[in-house]
Write an enzyme that holds these catalytic residues in place. Structure first.
Site, short mmCIF file in Angstrom:
data_model
loop_
_atom_site.label_atom_id
_atom_site.label_comp_id
_atom_site.label_asym_id
_atom_site.label_seq_id
_atom_site.Cartn_x
_atom_site.Cartn_y
_atom_site.Cartn_z
N CYS A 1 -0.93 12.69 -15.93
CA CYS A 1 -1.83 13.78 -16.58
C CYS A 1 -3.20 13.35 -16.83
CB CYS A 1 -0.95 14.28 -17.86
SG CYS A 1 -2.18 15.75 -18.65
N GLY B 1 2.74 -4.26 9.06
CA GLY B 1 2.52 -2.67 9.18
C GLY B 1 1.28 -2.20 8.56
N THR B 2 0.39 -2.73 8.57
CA THR B 2 -0.90 -2.26 8.26
C THR B 2 -1.89 -2.24 9.25
OG1 THR B 2 -2.45 -2.10 6.41
CG2 THR B 2 -1.68 -4.39 6.91
N SER B 3 -2.87 -1.21 9.32
CA SER B 3 -3.87 -1.11 10.44
C SER B 3 -4.94 -1.79 9.88
CB SER B 3 -4.17 0.45 10.71
OG SER B 3 -4.57 1.11 9.34
N GLN C 1 0.76 -1.26 0.05
CA GLN C 1 -0.01 0.01 -0.05
C GLN C 1 0.83 1.23 0.03
OE1 GLN C 1 -3.44 -0.58 3.16
NE2 GLN C 1 -2.01 -2.11 3.43
N ASN D 1 2.86 -6.60 13.35
CA ASN D 1 2.25 -5.38 13.71
C ASN D 1 2.58 -5.21 15.52
OD1 ASN D 1 0.89 -2.86 14.13
ND2 ASN D 1 -0.26 -3.14 12.60
N PRO D 2 3.17 -4.10 15.96
CA PRO D 2 3.22 -3.99 17.37
C PRO D 2 1.83 -3.86 18.10
CG PRO D 2 4.63 -2.55 16.13
CD PRO D 2 3.80 -3.01 15.20
N HIS E 1 -1.61 1.42 -3.99
CA HIS E 1 -2.04 2.78 -4.11
C HIS E 1 -1.06 3.75 -4.99
CE1 HIS E 1 -3.99 1.57 -0.01
NE2 HIS E 1 -4.61 1.23 -1.12
N ALA F 1 8.79 -4.64 12.21
CA ALA F 1 8.90 -5.28 11.11
C ALA F 1 10.20 -5.95 11.07
CB ALA F 1 8.63 -4.48 9.85
N1 APR Z 1 6.81 -2.25 12.18
C1 APR Z 1 5.50 -2.79 11.92
N2 APR Z 1 4.22 -2.19 11.89
C2 APR Z 1 4.36 -1.02 12.53
C3 APR Z 1 5.50 -0.34 12.86
C4 APR Z 1 6.98 -1.26 12.83
N3 APR Z 1 7.95 -0.57 13.32
N4 APR Z 1 5.37 0.73 13.64
C5 APR Z 1 3.74 0.94 13.38
N5 APR Z 1 3.30 -0.14 12.76
C6 APR Z 1 1.91 -0.41 12.42
C7 APR Z 1 0.90 0.33 13.28
O1 APR Z 1 0.69 -0.25 14.43
C8 APR Z 1 -0.32 0.46 12.47
O2 APR Z 1 -1.12 -0.45 12.56
O3 APR Z 1 1.58 0.47 10.92
C9 APR Z 1 0.22 0.43 10.78
C10 APR Z 1 0.30 1.71 10.14
O4 APR Z 1 -1.07 1.80 9.97
P1 APR Z 1 -1.50 3.35 8.96
O5 APR Z 1 -0.85 4.51 9.42
O6 APR Z 1 -3.11 3.18 8.82
O7 APR Z 1 -1.02 2.72 7.60
P2 APR Z 1 -1.75 1.80 6.49
O8 APR Z 1 -2.36 0.59 7.02
O9 APR Z 1 -0.48 1.45 5.47
O10 APR Z 1 -2.79 2.73 5.78
C11 APR Z 1 -3.57 2.31 4.34
O11 APR Z 1 -4.33 4.36 4.09
O12 APR Z 1 -3.97 6.59 4.41
C12 APR Z 1 -4.13 5.56 3.50
O13 APR Z 1 -3.49 5.35 1.08
C13 APR Z 1 -3.07 5.33 2.46
O14 APR Z 1 -1.91 3.42 1.96
C14 APR Z 1 -2.67 4.11 3.12
C15 APR Z 1 -3.78 3.32 3.50
#
Ligand code: APR
Length: 231
Positions: free
Chosen positions: A116, A174-176, A90, A200-201, A108, A218
């Site tokens: 353009c 590392g995605t929420s 992402q 994910n922490p 993304h 990670a």
């Molecule tokens: N290692 C692993 N995970 C981590 C770390 C780390 N060192 N530090 C933080 N995290 C986790 C957080 O706990 C959180 O769950 O990474 C996650 C980041 O979540 P978001 O900020 O929501 O990012 P993401 O899930 O990639 O967002 C998805 O949303 O804003 C839009 O298009 C944008 O691609 C993005 C999408």
């Protein structure tokens, strides 16, 4: 570990935290500091393209000053050990490719591509800052990023779904897991019987569906999962 398996790494902003790039929703997250309605959506771009470009130029500068971290490097190295490795990200920062990963699907888009809309031109650009914000036809370039409210490219989704349907080991990093349609993809890997790991922490809405969980950053978790990869 069986080296004949197909591994899919599904990554989000947390993958790049250890490189110095903030997440979107965590502490000090991008959307905590900036309202995406003013900086990262089509309406904002039509209303004030200069303001949107100032924000993205700043992000390009920040990302360019960062380097892939150990986690990115381990993922890139797995390509040498395992028969098939696919990265579905992402992230728009290009750090997987800078670490050496060759099969990367950017759900993304990328902050290093410009689009353009009226002419359909799509180019790569790494200028810091971007020298000319307008294409030769005088329209503003738009960062080739999927902003809120934008659809994902169909071919990109199809590529990601195929990878999810055919993977043996699925690792989410590392995605929420709150942004759709991306957050639906892990369920496809689960439905197709892959071994599934979440790194994910913090807990996510999908955590209970994973077979294995690493509540760690990670790089640390990937070092444990791939002990054979040494630097
Ligand atoms: N290692 C692993 N995970 C981590 C770390 C780390 N060192 N530090 C933080 N995290 C986790 C957080 O706990 C959180 O769950 O990474 C996650 C980041 O979540 P978001 O900020 O929501 O990012 P993401 O899930 O990639 O967002 C998805 O949303 O804003 C839009 O298009 C944008 O691609 C993005 C999408």
């Amino acid at each position: 570990m069986n080296h004949q398996q197909h591994i899919v790494f599904f990554t989000g902003a947390g993958m790049s935290v250890e490189s110095g790039i903030p997440t979107y929703r965590g502490t000090g997250g991008v959307w905590k500091q900036y309202n995406y309605r003013e900086y990262a959506c089509q309406e904002a771009f039509e209303r004030d393209p200069e303001k949107v470009w100032n924000f993205h130029d700043q992000r390009r500068r920040k990302i360019a000053d960062c380097r892939p971290n150990r986690g990115h490097e381990i993922i890139a190295r797995t390509e040498k050990l395992f028969s098939r490795v696919t990265v579905i990200t992402q992230n728009i920062d290009g750090l997987h490719q800078r670490a050496g990963s060759t099969k990367v699907t950017e759900l993304h888009g990328s902050i290093w591509r410009l689009y353009c809309q009226p002419t359909g031109r799509l180019i790569e650009n790494f200028e810091l800052p971007l020298k000319n914000r307008r294409c030769h036809a005088k329209y503003y370039w738009r960062p080739d990023i999927v902003w809120f409210g934008d659809p994902l490219r169909e071919e990109t989704i199809a590529e990601a779904v195929t990878a999810m349907e055919n993977c043996d080991l699925f690792i989410s990093i590392g995605t929420s897991a709150v942004v759709y349609p991306a957050a639906r993809l892990p369920l496809i890997a689960m439905e197709n019987g892959a071994r599934t790991i979440e790194i994910n922490p913090e807990e996510t809405p999908l955590s209970s569906k994973y077979q294995e969980i690493y509540r760690q950053p990670a790089s640390k978790a990937l070092t444990e999962i791939f002990p054979e990869i040494r630097f």
